[in-house]
Scaffold this active site. Structure first.
Site, PDB file in Angstrom:
ATOM      1  N   LYS A  54      38.140 -15.194  -5.220  1.00 34.61           N
ATOM      2  CA  LYS A  54      38.558 -16.978  -5.302  1.00 34.61           C
ATOM      3  C   LYS A  54      38.906 -17.721  -5.864  1.00 34.61           C
ATOM      4  O   LYS A  54      39.398 -18.814  -5.494  1.00 34.61           O
ATOM      5  CB  LYS A  54      36.488 -17.199  -6.333  1.00 34.61           C
ATOM      6  CG  LYS A  54      35.674 -16.634  -6.452  1.00 34.61           C
ATOM      7  CD  LYS A  54      34.057 -16.795  -7.216  1.00 34.61           C
ATOM      8  CE  LYS A  54      33.036 -15.993  -6.434  1.00 34.61           C
ATOM      9  NZ  LYS A  54      31.672 -15.267  -6.967  1.00 34.61           N
ATOM     10  N   GLN A  98      30.698 -16.154 -13.449  1.00 33.03           N
ATOM     11  CA  GLN A  98      30.668 -14.693 -12.095  1.00 33.03           C
ATOM     12  C   GLN A  98      28.738 -13.992 -13.162  1.00 33.03           C
ATOM     13  O   GLN A  98      28.636 -13.971 -14.393  1.00 33.03           O
ATOM     14  CB  GLN A  98      31.541 -14.463 -12.754  1.00 33.03           C
ATOM     15  CG  GLN A  98      31.595 -12.937 -11.511  1.00 33.03           C
ATOM     16  CD  GLN A  98      31.522 -13.854 -10.093  1.00 33.03           C
ATOM     17  OE1 GLN A  98      31.936 -14.873  -9.709  1.00 33.03           O
ATOM     18  NE2 GLN A  98      30.690 -12.964  -9.298  1.00 33.03           N
ATOM     19  N   ASP A 121      28.130 -23.389  -7.924  1.00 31.63           N
ATOM     20  CA  ASP A 121      27.991 -22.261  -6.986  1.00 31.63           C
ATOM     21  C   ASP A 121      26.390 -22.613  -6.773  1.00 31.63           C
ATOM     22  O   ASP A 121      25.704 -21.844  -6.519  1.00 31.63           O
ATOM     23  CB  ASP A 121      27.414 -21.275  -8.560  1.00 31.63           C
ATOM     24  CG  ASP A 121      28.479 -20.588  -8.474  1.00 31.63           C
ATOM     25  OD1 ASP A 121      28.745 -19.650  -7.674  1.00 31.63           O
ATOM     26  OD2 ASP A 121      28.036 -19.231  -9.576  1.00 31.63           O
TER      27      ASP A 121
HETATM   28  N1  GUN Z   1      27.649 -13.061  -8.192  1.00 26.49           N
HETATM   29  C1  GUN Z   1      27.317 -12.575  -7.191  1.00 26.49           C
HETATM   30  N2  GUN Z   1      27.496 -13.562  -6.437  1.00 26.49           N
HETATM   31  C2  GUN Z   1      27.671 -14.178  -6.853  1.00 26.49           C
HETATM   32  C3  GUN Z   1      27.934 -15.915  -6.340  1.00 26.49           C
HETATM   33  O1  GUN Z   1      27.552 -16.268  -5.194  1.00 26.49           O
HETATM   34  N3  GUN Z   1      27.377 -16.564  -7.563  1.00 26.49           N
HETATM   35  C4  GUN Z   1      27.713 -15.793  -9.116  1.00 26.49           C
HETATM   36  N4  GUN Z   1      27.757 -17.077  -9.972  1.00 26.49           N
HETATM   37  N5  GUN Z   1      27.614 -15.079  -9.230  1.00 26.49           N
HETATM   38  C5  GUN Z   1      27.704 -14.164  -8.272  1.00 26.49           C
END
Ligand code: GUN
Length: 311
Positions: A54, A98, A121
């Site tokens: 990311k 995350q 998110d």
């Molecule tokens: N863990 C797996 N997919 C995601 C996501 O799209 N956002 C976040 N914050 N954690 C994740």
């Protein structure tokens, strides 16, 4: 005939190029450089890879980003206080925590601490509620990515029977809300299946578009798929594989080879929905930067005020 492979890498690259243009325009017209704060708690190797990817994608799109690493024994109060600081830090228009978090931390409380205006998110209840009501909101990145991949591949969900297997807050529930909306990219008839669903194959075989989002390697076999269906595999699972340098390989929730022989189209793992999720995060971050002083901001503030008043 073998299924058409829906290449998430290619479609995500188109989105990332568009986001880079938007970020450049925003910077040149307003001086605002979109910024993303990513918080990684603990040492889950898969999460570390996702967060690094990311960060790299942000840099390529002209988005400033910083990753904040917290140890796995982090205390909830400390993490919440840190999120408060990020909420108040004007360099960051978006905040991502995350998931999953280590056991001692309460995911719901942590997610709710992120200012909904920075919740790129799309996991805060204010944004999820607004999605459900068809109001402007940050759309959760994976559902948004599934929708956009379908649309850009020529599979408009309107009028289709979409069967989603999995009812998580991060994928299944918000995807159902998004695809059932009376709005472009919506208008589908949606069925959500889960661990208590009786006779799952009977239902999945009715899908025009089948979305596998349960996090169980290879759980969707060919017997569960109607000939000619479009199959979207959201699962990203690590399975041991001694023949690989890393000792594992990534597989989805769908038995790829068998299902590809029957489906009209299918997303691969990796290279399907994963890159779309990242592209939507970038898009949301630029939107957050753009909306700092606009209507979405005002609407979210009004929603928060009325939520406060009703408490
Ligand atoms: N863990 C797996 N997919 C995601 C996501 O799209 N956002 C976040 N914050 N954690 C994740």
């Amino acid at each position: 005939m073998a299924a058409r492979v829906l290449n998430g890498n290619e479609i995500a690259a188109e989105f990332r190029a568009e986001v880079a243009v938007s970020a450049g325009q925003l910077a040149s017209t307003s001086g605002v450089i979109p910024g993303l704060a990513a918080v990684l708690v603990g040492d889950d190797p898969a999460s570390a890879v996702y967060v690094r990817n990311k960060g790299r994608a942000c840099a390529e799109a002209g988005i400033f980003s910083e990753i904040f690493y917290w140890p796995s024994h982090a205390r909830q109060d400390d993490l919440l206080a840190f999120i408060d600081r990020l909420n108040a830090d004007s360099r960051f228009h978006g905040i991502l925590v995350q998931l999953p978090l280590p056991e001692q931390l309460d995911e719901t409380t942590v997610i709710q601490r992120v200012d909904p205006r920075k919740d790129v998110d799309g996991l805060h209840p204010v944004n999820q509620g607004r999605v459900l009501q068809g109001e402007p909101a940050f759309l959760p990145c994976t559902p948004f990515g599934v929708q956009q991949l379908l649309l850009r591949s020529g599979y408009d969900p309107a009028g289709k029977h979409v069967v989603i297997v999995g009812r998580s807050n991060i994928v299944g529930k918000p995807l159902a809300a998004l695809l059932m909306q009376r709005a472009p990219g919506g208008n589908a008839t949606v069925t959500v299946c889960h661990t208590r669903t009786r006779d799952l194959p009977e239902i999945t075989r009715q899908a025009d578009i089948l979305v596998a989002a349960m996090g169980v390697p290879g759980a969707i076999g060919a017997d569960m798929v109607r000939k000619g269906a479009v199959v979207i595999d959201v699962g990203i699972n690590r399975v041991d594989d001694a023949s690989r340098r890393r000792g594992y390989r990534l597989v989805g929730d769908v038995e790829y080879e068998a299902v590809a022989a029957k489906a009209e189209a299918i997303t691969p793992v990796p290279g399907g929905i994963g890159p779309m999720t990242i592209a939507m995060l970038l898009r949301n971050t630029v939107e957050a930067a753009r909306h700092t002083a606009t209507a979405l901001n005002n609407a979210l503030e009004a929603a928060l005020r009325s939520a406060d008043a009703n408490q």
